[in-house]
Design an enzyme around this catalytic site. Structure first.
Site, PDB file in Angstrom:
ATOM      1  N   TYR A 288       3.779   6.535   9.915  1.00  0.00           N
ATOM      2  CA  TYR A 288       2.926   5.415   9.515  1.00  0.00           C
ATOM      3  C   TYR A 288       3.750   4.297   8.875  1.00  0.00           C
ATOM      4  CZ  TYR A 288      -1.333   2.962   8.271  1.00  0.00           C
ATOM      5  OH  TYR A 288      -2.328   2.009   8.190  1.00  0.00           O
TER       6      TYR A 288
ATOM      7  N   LYS B  80       0.736  -0.391  15.088  1.00  0.00           N
ATOM      8  CA  LYS B  80       2.155  -0.445  15.437  1.00  0.00           C
ATOM      9  C   LYS B  80       2.535  -1.649  16.311  1.00  0.00           C
ATOM     10  CE  LYS B  80       3.502   3.101  13.224  1.00  0.00           C
ATOM     11  NZ  LYS B  80       3.956   2.665  11.912  1.00  0.00           N
TER      12      LYS B  80
ATOM     13  N   PRO C 112      -4.632   0.412  18.658  1.00  0.00           N
ATOM     14  CA  PRO C 112      -4.389  -0.156  17.324  1.00  0.00           C
ATOM     15  C   PRO C 112      -4.375   0.863  16.184  1.00  0.00           C
ATOM     16  CG  PRO C 112      -6.617  -0.656  18.055  1.00  0.00           C
ATOM     17  CD  PRO C 112      -5.928  -0.015  19.215  1.00  0.00           C
TER      18      PRO C 112
ATOM     19  N   HIS D  93       0.844  -1.200   0.000  1.00  0.00           N
ATOM     20  CA  HIS D  93       0.000   0.000   0.000  1.00  0.00           C
ATOM     21  C   HIS D  93       0.878   1.249   0.000  1.00  0.00           C
ATOM     22  CE1 HIS D  93      -4.187  -1.592   1.306  1.00  0.00           C
ATOM     23  NE2 HIS D  93      -3.621  -2.369   0.416  1.00  0.00           N
TER      24      HIS D  93
HETATM   25  C1  PHB Z   1      -6.280  -4.245  10.475  1.00  0.00           C
HETATM   26  O1  PHB Z   1      -6.648  -5.095  11.300  1.00  0.00           O
HETATM   27  O2  PHB Z   1      -6.314  -4.473   9.257  1.00  0.00           O
HETATM   28  C2  PHB Z   1      -5.797  -2.924  10.929  1.00  0.00           C
HETATM   29  C3  PHB Z   1      -5.872  -2.583  12.282  1.00  0.00           C
HETATM   30  C4  PHB Z   1      -5.434  -1.351  12.689  1.00  0.00           C
HETATM   31  C5  PHB Z   1      -4.935  -0.458  11.763  1.00  0.00           C
HETATM   32  C6  PHB Z   1      -4.842  -0.803  10.432  1.00  0.00           C
HETATM   33  C7  PHB Z   1      -5.268  -2.034  10.014  1.00  0.00           C
HETATM   34  O3  PHB Z   1      -4.536   0.784  12.140  1.00  0.00           O
END
Ligand code: PHB
Ligand code: APR
Length: 403
Positions: free
Chosen positions: A384, A296, A292, A72
């Site tokens: 990020y 990270k 979440p 991505h």
């Molecule tokens: C995911 O579970 O795909 C996920 C969780 C938290 C994020 C990004 C993706 O910040």
């Protein structure tokens, strides 16, 4: 039994460390409380930083990631129903992230461990750590009703937030920093194509939402829910209606399909310092938790064990303790920056029950600034995609190496 390093816990921290040590010829045994199926079935986040992708390549466990992982080059942010995109390569000297579920990473690590004879004891009950502040630490556990003992030089606690390792350190040694957020994330998986090619993080008057994915045919969605709500409050129809509303225009592309693995996760920022006591070292969730937002968690476990493996390998090859002595400080420097980013991104995108009108206007202004400022987007992007492993290393210089 005797080994050089006893690793407690076979999550990402424990398994990456086991592979790193095994490759360097340092003997290690992993003790895991659950079975393999349980560990690799746990649904966790799915964004892998370049640093973690590089480690999987270095360890030769990246074949499936390279085949199935989705690279991505940016993420979308929705504020008040309007979407904007932050592109990564142009702001970070060519870096990106890979979307690949943590459970897939675990399968790859376990398969390779089996092929390489990396020793893992599953179903290790009642693991206990002994003489951690002495010269000869050891661990005990129960395996199929039989008491076992493993003598070692060092113990590494990779046993997550609820594990036995951090709890084995005297309370007056540790400084705990903690913030519990007044809401949770309700997450679902569904076998339907994602509503967008990239992730969408939404700030909506009704609360945060995230549209993520695992593959072109499997989607992962989350909505912010009050701390006291559970999955019983969220039948699929309610979930999809809410998701569609919060996504704004992108909501019209949502493909509704039956959900599976519906769960609510609390959000917490947590750090325990230092990450060492005597011959015990902590890594990953055993020492720190991030909310979440920004995904990270696993990536921090990777940087911890990268640092720790270098220190342990230097100890055995060169007989030097400097790396082990510096481990906690080195790991925490990166941990705190990821804590900051995850806290900031959570604060930017969630509705807090205690928000006053001025808090709300300030949040909206910050989102507007992020939408319109290249400088703000660069700060976002370099965090990020993941900060460099070397403390103080200029991020852009390092990033150019990836381009
Ligand atoms: C995911 O579970 O795909 C996920 C969780 C938290 C994020 C990004 C993706 O910040
Ligand atoms: N004895 C042995 N094993 C234990 C014990 C114990 N007393 N307590 C916990 N474990 C095991 C758990 O069963 C789990 O498999 O330790 C492992 C810890 O794994 P994670 O919680 O995944 O922690 P970590 O490896 O640090 O991973 C960090 O991955 O799972 C995510 O949310 C986590 O994103 C974070 C990242």
């Amino acid at each position: 039994m005797r080994t050089q390093v006893a690793i407690i816990g076979a999550g990402p921290a424990g398994m990456f460390l086991a592979h790193l040590l095994h490759r360097a010829g340092v003997a290690a045994v992993v003790l895991e409380r659950r079975d393999r199926h349980y560990v690799e079935s746990r649904v966790r986040a799915g964004v892998v930083e370049q640093v973690a992708v590089d480690l999987m390549t270095e360890l030769g466990v990246d074949a499936r990631l390279k085949r199935e992982g989705l690279v991505h080059h940016g993420v979308n942010i929705v504020s008040d129903g309007a979407m904007f995109r932050i592109g990564f390569p142009e702001l970070t000297g060519g870096r990106s992230v890979t979307v690949y579920g943590q459970s897939e990473v675990m399968k790859d690590l376990f398969d390779a461990a089996q092929a390489r004879d990396v020793p893992i004891v599953f179903d290790a009950e009642a693991v206990a750590l002994h003489d951690l502040d002495g010269e000869r630490p050891y661990t005990t556990w129960r395996e199929h009703g039989v008491e076992r003992r493993l003598d070692c030089d060092y113990v590494v606690g990779c046993d997550g937030y609820h594990g036995v390792s951090r709890a084995s350190i005297p309370a007056d040694v540790l400084k705990i920093y903690e913030k519990v957020y007044p809401f949770g994330w309700l997450g679902i998986l569904t076998d339907a194509p994602p509503c967008d090619d990239e992730l969408i993080y939404c700030n909506h008057a009704r609360g945060f939402a995230l549209a993520s994915m695992r593959s072109p045919t499997r989607s992962r969605y989350y909505v912010q829910v009050p701390a006291d709500e559970g999955i019983e409050d969220w039948p699929d129809a309610r979930f999809w209606d809410e998701m569609q509303l919060r996504l704004g225009d992108a909501g019209s592309r949502l493909v509704r399909a039956p959900s599976f693995d519906k769960s609510v996760a609390p959000l917490r920022s947590f750090v325990a310092e230092p990450m060492r006591w005597g011959r015990l070292f902590l890594a990953g969730d055993a020492a720190h938790i991030v909310p979440p937002t920004g995904a990270k968690g696993m990536n921090l476990a990777v940087s911890d064990v990268k640092f720790l493996s270098e220190a342990l390998i230097a100890r055995y090859r060169e007989g030097t303790d400097a790396g082990l002595d510096g481990y906690s400080t080195r790991a925490l420097a990166r941990v705190w920056k990821a804590e900051r980013f995850s806290w900031w991104f959570t604060s930017l995108t969630h509705r807090f029950p205690e928000m006053t009108p001025i808090d709300q206007r300030l949040q909206t202004a910050e989102l507007d600034y992020l939408r319109s400022s290249r400088a703000a987007q660069q700060v976002f992007a370099e965090n990020y995609v993941g900060l460099p492993l070397q403390h103080g290393e200029p991020i852009l210089d390092r990033a150019v190496a990836y381009a």
